[in-house]
Scaffold this motif. Structure first.
Motif, PDB file in Angstrom:
ATOM      1  N   ASN A 187       0.815  -1.205   0.000  1.00 18.37           N
ATOM      2  CA  ASN A 187       0.000   0.000   0.000  1.00 18.37           C
ATOM      3  C   ASN A 187       0.855   1.264   0.000  1.00 18.37           C
ATOM      4  OD1 ASN A 187      -2.904   0.460   0.054  1.00 18.37           O
ATOM      5  ND2 ASN A 187      -2.896  -1.297   1.442  1.00 18.37           N
ATOM      6  N   GLU A 224     -14.375  -1.825   6.404  1.00 16.47           N
ATOM      7  CA  GLU A 224     -13.572  -1.878   5.193  1.00 16.47           C
ATOM      8  C   GLU A 224     -14.379  -2.395   4.013  1.00 16.47           C
ATOM      9  OE1 GLU A 224      -9.479  -3.429   5.311  1.00 16.47           O
ATOM     10  OE2 GLU A 224      -9.374  -2.370   7.230  1.00 16.47           O
ATOM     11  N   GLU A 228     -15.302  -0.472   0.412  1.00 16.54           N
ATOM     12  CA  GLU A 228     -15.273  -0.946  -0.971  1.00 16.54           C
ATOM     13  C   GLU A 228     -16.529  -0.505  -1.720  1.00 16.54           C
ATOM     14  OE1 GLU A 228     -14.795  -5.202  -1.170  1.00 16.54           O
ATOM     15  OE2 GLU A 228     -13.018  -4.995   0.101  1.00 16.54           O
ATOM     16  N   ASP A 284      -7.279   0.010  -4.494  1.00 22.88           N
ATOM     17  CA  ASP A 284      -7.857  -1.066  -3.695  1.00 22.88           C
ATOM     18  C   ASP A 284      -8.288  -2.255  -4.548  1.00 22.88           C
ATOM     19  OD1 ASP A 284      -7.363   0.400  -1.491  1.00 22.88           O
ATOM     20  OD2 ASP A 284      -9.376   1.264  -1.359  1.00 22.88           O
ATOM     21  N   GLN A 315      -6.611  -5.917  -4.597  1.00 26.57           N
ATOM     22  CA  GLN A 315      -7.469  -7.022  -4.201  1.00 26.57           C
ATOM     23  C   GLN A 315      -7.534  -8.101  -5.290  1.00 26.57           C
ATOM     24  OE1 GLN A 315     -11.555  -6.011  -3.521  1.00 26.57           O
ATOM     25  NE2 GLN A 315     -11.274  -6.530  -1.383  1.00 26.57           N
TER      26      GLN A 315
END
Lengths: 223, 340
Positions: A178, B151, B155, B200, B204
């Protein structure tokens, strides 16, 4: 502790932002009334101002211009308007940075840190970090230990820098990835493994064996 | 306008004149006039009539031909009423009057809709700025209270954010006015911010990012470009395969243009469907399988925005191999002047 003034009329957002900034090591100030905002802002004597554009009584752009007449305090404009033109207007009014809502918080923090660093001229000290066993020279991208020194690649430097900042704490692989992404190195899991191995080999070469410990299933820790 | 047609329109007067001539001839015969007189009278009358007719024909011919030529040259044909000249004959005057009145009334009507649309767009923009406030606050709350639940909500918030951005650009793409701002921009910065926006979901989905050769300056609106690239990256994520996912982004500089390539190794698009991907509402086979909810708006919008910005947008794809999107930035004359 650095003082950051949040000028934002939405109470909920203001409070959350305050909590967030305080969590990240800043002292967060707020103003609740906006009828005399310019004087109130100047009275707080903050090190940095987060200034919303849409405010009651006076809009942020005007406030920014007025503050600039008397003060050089770093100002980050925060707004939900996001066209190129809005950005230009803000920068023309003397804002140092421009962030759009909803903001990426990592980026907001990075911008705050960057601005504070620049105004403080601590940049020179920041270029070298003393970590007892070795010195991390960021500007030269090197690890120095007594006479010996070894060069690091861009990604290795970023990884080691992040570990140094979190010294003594477990840092997960996700956190490292990240962090690297936020500083615009878009690496994947495999690349991180490769970089970690290389970094360890390099540390070993100058006699720092096993200074980075692997915590199975949790991440890494720099001793 | 042909003389024959004009003659046809005036056939009745011609017949009446011939009829009158016959009467005159009969009268001349009854009063036993000279033979010369009998021949001269009809010829003179007919000749004068045709001369008069021809003059009147010429007037109309020049007028109408002029009108038709102007119409031909006009880009916006409905503006013809502004350019009609004053005719010297009465039926032309009627035509002019009708054209002017219909033209004006049509313009008023169009302006009314323009205004309504503009008003609606302004409302949408305002609404979007309003809705960003609660999203920003929610994200802050999540950041301060990180759990698995929040979290997961985060999303979903990201998805909402994307849809909102799409709506904003959709509203912008539909207006006639210039809503963008062209300035020098660095391709690397634009690409990086598009990637960061999708951080993200890229992480992912474990998608490998390979960017190179992007240190090129282009002239464009970087906010719009970021949005366009953002949409393309989102498609790449959506239509990726199960394993070894990869997105490669790089640019090539050519003589007259800079081409930005965005390549993925996803599921690709069926051959027959490639030409239709930029159509509004087209979802194709990929949009319907595996619960990938496709709206058929993303690429349509990209194309529309690129057209407005003067950029080229091309898509190549092979089923099961991957998709390649090319964004073509022209090097304008402005740049050439600067380089000299």
């Amino acid at each position: 502790m650095k003082k950051i003034l949040i000028v934002e009329d939405d109470q909920k957002l203001r409070n959350e932002l305050k909590i967030y900034l305080e969590k990240n090591g800043y002292e967060a100030l707020t103003i609740e009334k906006f009828d005399n905002s310019i004087q109130d802002i100047l009275d707080k004597k903050a090190d940095l101002i987060l200034l919303d554009i849409n405010l009651p009584y006076l809009d942020g752009e005007y406030i920014c211009k007025e503050i600039r007449k008397t003060s050089n305090v770093p100002i980050i404009m925060v707004t939900s308007r996001d066209s190129e033109l809005d950005e230009l207007i803000s920068l023309n009014n003397g804002a140092d940075q421009y962030v759009t809502k909803p903001y990426n918080l990592q980026i907001l923090l990075a911008k705050i840190a960057g601005l504070l660093k620049r105004t403080e001229n601590t940049a020179i000290n920041q270029n070298k970090i003393d970590c007892r066993e070795f010195i991390l020279n960021i500007s030269k991208s090197m690890i120095e230990k007594e006479e010996k020194q070894i060069e690091l690649t861009k990604n290795e430097l970023k990884i080691l820098h992040f570990l140094v900042l979190r010294k003594g704490q477990i840092v997960s692989r996700d956190e490292i990835i990240n962090y690297l992404w936020d500083s615009e190195s878009f690496i994947d899991d495999n690349t991180l493994t490769v970089n970690m191995t290389r970094l360890r080999t390099k540390l070993e070469e100058i006699g720092l064996k096993d200074i980075i410990e692997t915590k199975r299933g949790q991440g890494y820790i720099l001793k | 306008m042909k003389f024959r047609d004009f003659l046809k329109d005036n056939l009745i007067t011609l017949i009446l004149i011939i009829f009158a001539l016959i009467t005159i001839e009969i009268l001349l015969m009854i009063y036993s006039f000279d033979i010369l007189m009998k021949i001269y009278t009809p010829i003179a009358i007919l000749l004068l009539y045709f001369i008069g007719l021809y003059i009147s024909y010429l007037k109309r011919k020049t007028y109408y031909n002029n009108l038709l030529n102007t119409l031909e040259d006009l880009d916006q044909k409905y503006l013809i009423f502004e350019l009609v000249k004053d005719p010297s004959f009465s039926d032309g005057k009627i035509l002019k009057y009708v054209l002017e009145e219909t033209g004006k009334s049509m313009l008023e009507n169009v302006n009314k809709y323009k205004y309504i649309q503009e008003d609606y767009k302004e409302y949408i923009e305002l609404w979007i700025h309003e809705i960003k406030m609660p999203i920003a606050t929610s994200k802050m709350i999540i950041e301060n209270n990180k759990t698995e639940v929040t979290e997961s909500i985060d999303e979903e918030l990201n998805k909402i954010e994307n849809y909102i951005e799409q709506a904003l650009f959709y509203a912008r793409s539909n207006t006639v006015e210039k809503d963008y701002y062209i300035k020098k921009a660095n391709l690397k910065e634009i690409v990086n911010s598009s990637i960061l926006k999708n951080k993200d979901s890229l992480l992912q989905n474990k998608i490998n990012i390979d960017i190179h050769d992007l240190e090129i300056e282009v002239y464009t609106d970087s906010k719009w470009c970021t949005f366009i690239i953002n949409q393309i990256i989102q498609n790449s994520i959506k239509y990726s395969k199960e394993e070894d996912k990869k997105i490669e982004i790089y640019a090539k500089e050519e003589k007259e243009k800079v081409i930005l390539y965005i390549k993925d190794n996803g599921i690709g698009i069926k051959k027959g469907e490639i030409t239709r991907v930029f159509e509004k509402g087209f979802t194709g086979e990929n949009g319907r399988i595996n619960g990938r909810k496709s709206t058929g708006i993303g690429l349509y919008l990209c194309k529309k925005l690129c057209d407005k910005l003067g950029l080229g947008l091309e898509l190549n794809s092979k089923k099961d191999i991957g998709t390649e999107v090319k964004m073509i930035f022209p090097k304008g004359s402005f740049m050439e002047i600067k380089n000299k």
